[in-house]
Each structure stands twice: as structure tokens, then as C-alpha cells.
Design a protein around this motif. Structure first.
Motif, PDB file in Angstrom:
ATOM      1  N   SER A 191      -8.869 126.421  17.232  1.00 44.93           N
ATOM      2  CA  SER A 191      -9.885 125.752  16.417  1.00 44.93           C
ATOM      3  C   SER A 191      -9.367 124.538  15.650  1.00 44.93           C
ATOM      4  CB  SER A 191     -10.486 126.749  15.421  1.00 44.93           C
ATOM      5  OG  SER A 191      -9.484 127.224  14.529  1.00 44.93           O
ATOM      6  N   SER A 192      -8.116 124.556  15.242  1.00 41.16           N
ATOM      7  CA  SER A 192      -7.552 123.441  14.465  1.00 41.16           C
ATOM      8  C   SER A 192      -6.054 123.379  14.742  1.00 41.16           C
ATOM      9  CB  SER A 192      -7.832 123.631  12.973  1.00 41.16           C
ATOM     10  OG  SER A 192      -7.472 122.488  12.239  1.00 41.16           O
ATOM     11  N   THR A 193      -5.718 122.900  15.922  1.00 41.06           N
ATOM     12  CA  THR A 193      -4.349 122.995  16.434  1.00 41.06           C
ATOM     13  C   THR A 193      -3.335 122.287  15.537  1.00 41.06           C
ATOM     14  OG1 THR A 193      -5.350 122.912  18.633  1.00 41.06           O
ATOM     15  CG2 THR A 193      -2.967 122.792  18.515  1.00 41.06           C
ATOM     16  N   TYR A 194      -3.653 121.086  15.110  1.00 39.35           N
ATOM     17  CA  TYR A 194      -2.689 120.322  14.317  1.00 39.35           C
ATOM     18  C   TYR A 194      -2.488 120.939  12.930  1.00 39.35           C
ATOM     19  CZ  TYR A 194      -2.706 116.814  17.971  1.00 39.35           C
ATOM     20  OH  TYR A 194      -2.566 116.178  19.178  1.00 39.35           O
ATOM     21  N   LEU A 195      -3.516 121.561  12.390  1.00 37.70           N
ATOM     22  CA  LEU A 195      -3.365 122.278  11.121  1.00 37.70           C
ATOM     23  C   LEU A 195      -2.408 123.451  11.298  1.00 37.70           C
ATOM     24  CD1 LEU A 195      -4.051 122.856   8.181  1.00 37.70           C
ATOM     25  CD2 LEU A 195      -6.105 124.086   8.959  1.00 37.70           C
TER      26      LEU A 195
ATOM     27  N   SER B  30      -2.176 128.756  34.271  1.00 35.67           N
ATOM     28  CA  SER B  30      -0.955 129.221  34.916  1.00 35.67           C
ATOM     29  C   SER B  30       0.069 128.114  35.096  1.00 35.67           C
ATOM     30  CB  SER B  30      -1.277 129.843  36.275  1.00 35.67           C
ATOM     31  OG  SER B  30      -1.915 128.898  37.112  1.00 35.67           O
ATOM     32  N   ASP B  31      -0.383 126.868  35.178  1.00 36.55           N
ATOM     33  CA  ASP B  31       0.515 125.736  35.408  1.00 36.55           C
ATOM     34  C   ASP B  31       0.967 125.150  34.078  1.00 36.55           C
ATOM     35  OD1 ASP B  31       1.672 123.203  36.038  1.00 36.55           O
ATOM     36  OD2 ASP B  31       0.585 123.186  37.935  1.00 36.55           O
ATOM     37  N   ALA B  32       2.278 125.052  33.881  1.00 36.85           N
ATOM     38  CA  ALA B  32       2.827 124.538  32.626  1.00 36.85           C
ATOM     39  C   ALA B  32       2.355 123.121  32.327  1.00 36.85           C
ATOM     40  CB  ALA B  32       4.351 124.571  32.675  1.00 36.85           C
ATOM     41  N   PHE B  33       2.130 122.326  33.371  1.00 35.08           N
ATOM     42  CA  PHE B  33       1.728 120.935  33.157  1.00 35.08           C
ATOM     43  C   PHE B  33       0.283 120.818  32.685  1.00 35.08           C
ATOM     44  CE2 PHE B  33       5.162 120.387  36.404  1.00 35.08           C
ATOM     45  CZ  PHE B  33       6.069 119.770  35.557  1.00 35.08           C
ATOM     46  N   ASP B  34      -0.506 121.873  32.850  1.00 31.94           N
ATOM     47  CA  ASP B  34      -1.899 121.867  32.403  1.00 31.94           C
ATOM     48  C   ASP B  34      -2.072 122.519  31.029  1.00 31.94           C
ATOM     49  OD1 ASP B  34      -2.963 120.614  34.673  1.00 31.94           O
ATOM     50  OD2 ASP B  34      -3.023 122.506  35.770  1.00 31.94           O
ATOM     51  N   ALA B  35      -1.044 123.192  30.550  1.00 29.56           N
ATOM     52  CA  ALA B  35      -1.171 123.998  29.340  1.00 29.56           C
ATOM     53  C   ALA B  35      -1.113 123.159  28.069  1.00 29.56           C
ATOM     54  CB  ALA B  35      -0.070 125.058  29.305  1.00 29.56           C
ATOM     55  N   THR B  36      -1.950 123.523  27.121  1.00 32.85           N
ATOM     56  CA  THR B  36      -1.878 122.991  25.761  1.00 32.85           C
ATOM     57  C   THR B  36      -2.003 124.174  24.810  1.00 32.85           C
ATOM     58  OG1 THR B  36      -4.262 122.699  25.415  1.00 32.85           O
ATOM     59  CG2 THR B  36      -3.079 120.900  26.536  1.00 32.85           C
ATOM     60  N   LEU B  37      -1.694 123.958  23.549  1.00 27.91           N
ATOM     61  CA  LEU B  37      -1.875 125.039  22.582  1.00 27.91           C
ATOM     62  C   LEU B  37      -3.353 125.399  22.456  1.00 27.91           C
ATOM     63  CD1 LEU B  37       0.549 124.171  19.632  1.00 27.91           C
ATOM     64  CD2 LEU B  37       0.849 125.882  21.410  1.00 27.91           C
TER      65      LEU B  37
ATOM     66  N   ILE C  54       2.082 118.907  22.996  1.00 24.12           N
ATOM     67  CA  ILE C  54       1.114 119.583  23.866  1.00 24.12           C
ATOM     68  C   ILE C  54       0.018 120.276  23.060  1.00 24.12           C
ATOM     69  CG2 ILE C  54       2.798 119.922  25.707  1.00 24.12           C
ATOM     70  CD1 ILE C  54       2.882 122.926  24.801  1.00 24.12           C
ATOM     71  N   ALA C  55      -0.234 119.793  21.856  1.00 21.81           N
ATOM     72  CA  ALA C  55      -1.244 120.420  21.006  1.00 21.81           C
ATOM     73  C   ALA C  55      -2.612 120.423  21.667  1.00 21.81           C
ATOM     74  CB  ALA C  55      -1.307 119.707  19.657  1.00 21.81           C
ATOM     75  N   THR C  56      -3.060 119.265  22.078  1.00 19.16           N
ATOM     76  CA  THR C  56      -4.396 119.150  22.678  1.00 19.16           C
ATOM     77  C   THR C  56      -4.398 118.403  24.007  1.00 19.16           C
ATOM     78  OG1 THR C  56      -4.823 117.138  21.393  1.00 19.16           O
ATOM     79  CG2 THR C  56      -5.543 119.225  20.431  1.00 19.16           C
ATOM     80  N   ARG C  57      -3.256 117.833  24.377  1.00 21.61           N
ATOM     81  CA  ARG C  57      -3.167 117.108  25.649  1.00 21.61           C
ATOM     82  C   ARG C  57      -2.007 117.668  26.462  1.00 21.61           C
ATOM     83  NH1 ARG C  57      -3.028 110.831  25.103  1.00 21.61           N
ATOM     84  NH2 ARG C  57      -3.674 111.028  27.294  1.00 21.61           N
ATOM     85  N   SER C  58      -2.234 117.963  27.712  1.00 22.78           N
ATOM     86  CA  SER C  58      -1.207 118.556  28.571  1.00 22.78           C
ATOM     87  C   SER C  58      -0.224 117.495  29.032  1.00 22.78           C
ATOM     88  CB  SER C  58      -1.860 119.211  29.788  1.00 22.78           C
ATOM     89  OG  SER C  58      -2.416 118.226  30.640  1.00 22.78           O
ATOM     90  N   PHE C  59       0.918 117.944  29.526  1.00 26.36           N
ATOM     91  CA  PHE C  59       1.901 117.011  30.087  1.00 26.36           C
ATOM     92  C   PHE C  59       1.325 116.275  31.293  1.00 26.36           C
ATOM     93  CE2 PHE C  59       5.330 119.606  27.971  1.00 26.36           C
ATOM     94  CZ  PHE C  59       5.764 118.574  27.149  1.00 26.36           C
ATOM     95  N   ARG C  60       0.474 116.964  32.054  1.00 29.34           N
ATOM     96  CA  ARG C  60      -0.148 116.298  33.209  1.00 29.34           C
ATOM     97  C   ARG C  60      -1.005 115.117  32.740  1.00 29.34           C
ATOM     98  NH1 ARG C  60      -1.008 120.230  36.609  1.00 29.34           N
ATOM     99  NH2 ARG C  60       0.539 119.401  38.044  1.00 29.34           N
ATOM    100  N   GLU C  61      -1.689 115.313  31.623  1.00 29.40           N
ATOM    101  CA  GLU C  61      -2.531 114.262  31.057  1.00 29.40           C
ATOM    102  C   GLU C  61      -1.683 113.160  30.437  1.00 29.40           C
ATOM    103  OE1 GLU C  61      -6.481 114.161  28.148  1.00 29.40           O
ATOM    104  OE2 GLU C  61      -5.355 116.018  28.430  1.00 29.40           O
ATOM    105  N   LEU C  62      -0.649 113.554  29.685  1.00 28.65           N
ATOM    106  CA  LEU C  62       0.185 112.580  28.979  1.00 28.65           C
ATOM    107  C   LEU C  62       0.990 111.714  29.933  1.00 28.65           C
ATOM    108  CD1 LEU C  62       1.542 114.848  26.084  1.00 28.65           C
ATOM    109  CD2 LEU C  62       0.067 112.851  25.800  1.00 28.65           C
ATOM    110  N   LEU C  63       1.510 112.323  30.996  1.00 31.66           N
ATOM    111  CA  LEU C  63       2.433 111.621  31.894  1.00 31.66           C
ATOM    112  C   LEU C  63       1.814 111.277  33.242  1.00 31.66           C
ATOM    113  CD1 LEU C  63       5.597 113.811  31.179  1.00 31.66           C
ATOM    114  CD2 LEU C  63       4.936 111.663  30.072  1.00 31.66           C
ATOM    115  N   SER C  64       0.519 111.542  33.375  1.00 31.10           N
ATOM    116  CA  SER C  64      -0.195 111.269  34.636  1.00 31.10           C
ATOM    117  C   SER C  64       0.494 111.936  35.828  1.00 31.10           C
ATOM    118  CB  SER C  64      -0.282 109.751  34.874  1.00 31.10           C
ATOM    119  OG  SER C  64      -0.995 109.121  33.829  1.00 31.10           O
ATOM    120  N   ILE C  65       0.824 113.213  35.662  1.00 37.03           N
ATOM    121  CA  ILE C  65       1.502 113.979  36.710  1.00 37.03           C
ATOM    122  C   ILE C  65       0.468 114.444  37.731  1.00 37.03           C
ATOM    123  CG2 ILE C  65       2.881 116.033  37.203  1.00 37.03           C
ATOM    124  CD1 ILE C  65       3.931 115.853  34.329  1.00 37.03           C
ATOM    125  N   PRO C  66       0.691 114.176  38.991  1.00 36.42           N
ATOM    126  CA  PRO C  66      -0.275 114.606  40.022  1.00 36.42           C
ATOM    127  C   PRO C  66      -0.249 116.119  40.219  1.00 36.42           C
ATOM    128  CG  PRO C  66       1.689 113.681  41.042  1.00 36.42           C
ATOM    129  CD  PRO C  66       1.832 113.439  39.566  1.00 36.42           C
TER     130      PRO C  66
END
Length: 230
Positions: free
Chosen positions: A131-135, A49-56, A184-196
Motif C-alpha cells: 500500500s505504501s512501499t516507500y514509507l 516467479s521471475d526475479a526481473f519482474d518482481a517488486t516489493l 525495486i520498490a515499485t519498478r522491476s529490474f526488467r522495467e528499469l533496465l529494459s530487460i527482454p
């Protein structure tokens, strides 16, 4: 697929000028617009539900009514009726059907898993986002490049002249879509930017998606009609 669907609208407008670009842009994304609607109706809830946690790769949704194969027959009929009534043209009605069908085909190769009618039925897609996001993103990028090349080549044959700035602006809209998905293929914005962790009430996933679609639609509807005829 996100950006790729919009390229089909540009080609439709080029081949069938009686139609309106904004209409073709909207109808090319009909299934996704239905998905947004059904999400809020509780019929196709989308997680996380949270955009910062979402990945493809972690986005989970059963697109039962908007994207599955059985309902597609109904949406094809609806698209035909809308196109025919709005433009008083059987041809535009048929083109509308083609755009909706091509949306399904493109999602088959680059998108979420779809089914005949529900998760327990026959699969109608490769499900590459999971299964193969970057593809999946690579397929969309190749399709978008090819479709844009075809579009600009067709304009040149018709004597349509665009400034370099205008071409770059149009291409940038699609580049934005591809880059956004890659980030945001496999890593969320929260992960990439260390968003609390926090909740401001508007950082939910679906409004973010709707905003992205709306911005791309607006930009294309603004930039594409800006040309001269030799």
C-alpha cells in the motif's frame, strides 16, 4: 523488513556475548528462512516467479505458516528450545524468543500483510509493502540507523575499537539492503533496465532473495567480529 532484522542480532550479541553472532543472525531471520523453505514445499508459493519482474509492491505471498500470528507461538517455543539446547542457557533461549517476536513486530510496521492464521482471518500487519512501499522502506531505514547508532554507542562504552573502514563495511551491508529495496520498490529490474523476456532457468525470484540474505549474513558475520578492546 530485510536489513532491519539483522540489526537486532548485532544488539543481541552485544548484550549477551555467550551467544554466537552467526546464531543470532540466523534466528533473527527465522521466519524468512521458514518462508523460503515453505515456498519450495509448495506451502507458501511466492509470485512473481521471475526475479526481473518482481517488486516489493507486486510480490504476492500468503505467509500462512512462517509469519502469521498463530504459528508465531509455535516458532517462539522452537526458538527457545534451540537457544537453550545449543548454549545450555535459559537466557539465550529467551533472547532467541525475543528476536523472533521482534521480527514479527518489525514486519507489522514494514513488510507484507500478515494475518491471525490465513488470508481470511484478522489482519496482523499494516501491509505497507503493497500500500505504501516507500514509507515501509523509510521506516526500515530509520529503524536500522537507530539500531546501528545504539550498537556502536554500546561498543564505545565497552571500550571496543573499530577502524573507520570496518564501521563503513558494516554500515554498507545495511545500506545495500535499503538501496536494493528502494530500486525495486515499485519498478522491476526488467522495467528499469529494459530487460527482454527470457528464461535461463535460474532467474527465478526466490533464489535471488536467498542469495541476497546469504550475502548479507556472510558479510556481517565476517566484519562484525573484527574489533579491538581498549
Amino acid at each position: 523488513m530485510l536489513a532491519g532484522h539483522f540489526t537486532t542480532a548485532l544488539i543481541a550479541k552485544q548484550k549477551f556475548p555467550k551467544g554466537i553472532l552467526l546464531y543470532f543472525l540466523i534466528i533473527s531471520q527465522l521466519q524468512d528462512i521458514l518462508w523460503f523453505t515453505f515456498h519450495y514445499l509448495g506451502l507458501e508459493p511466492t509470485d512473481p516467479s521471475d526475479a526481473f519482474d518482481a517488486t516489493l509492491s507486486n510480490m504476492a505471498v500468503d505467509m500462512l505458516y512462517s509469519h502469521d500470528l498463530a504459528p508465531l507461538l509455535f516458532w517462539l517455543a522452537i526458538a527457545f528450545v534451540i537457544g537453550k539446547l545449543l548454549f545450555k542457557s535459559t537466557q539465550i533461549g529467551l533472547v532467541s524468543m525475543v528476536l523472533v517476536f521482534v521480527h514479527f513486530v518489525l514486519d507489522f510496521f514494514s513488510g507484507h500483510m500478515h494475518h491471525l492464521f490465513g488470508a481470511g482471518t484478522m489482519e496482523a500487519g499494516l501491509g505497507l509493502y503493497a500500500s505504501s512501499t516507500y514509507l515501509a522502506i523509510l521506516i526500515e531505514a530509520i529503524f536500522s540507523i537507530g539500531a546501528l547508532w545504539y550498537f556502536f554507542r554500546g561498543e564505545a562504552k565497552k571500550g571496543i575499537i573499530r577502524t573507520t573502514k570496518n564501521k563503513v563495511s558494516i554500515i554498507s551491508v545495511f545500506a545495500y539492503g535499503i538501496i536494493f529495496m528502494s530500486l525495486i520498490a515499485t519498478r522491476s529490474f526488467r522495467e528499469l533496465l529494459s530487460i527482454p523476456e527470457f528464461d535461463l532457468g535460474f532467474n527465478t525470484n526466490m533464489p535471488t532473495l536467498i542469495f541476497t540474505y546469504a550475502v548479507m549474513l556472510y558479510c556481517l558475520n565476517y566484519f562484525v567480529p573484527k574489533y579491538k578492546v581498549a
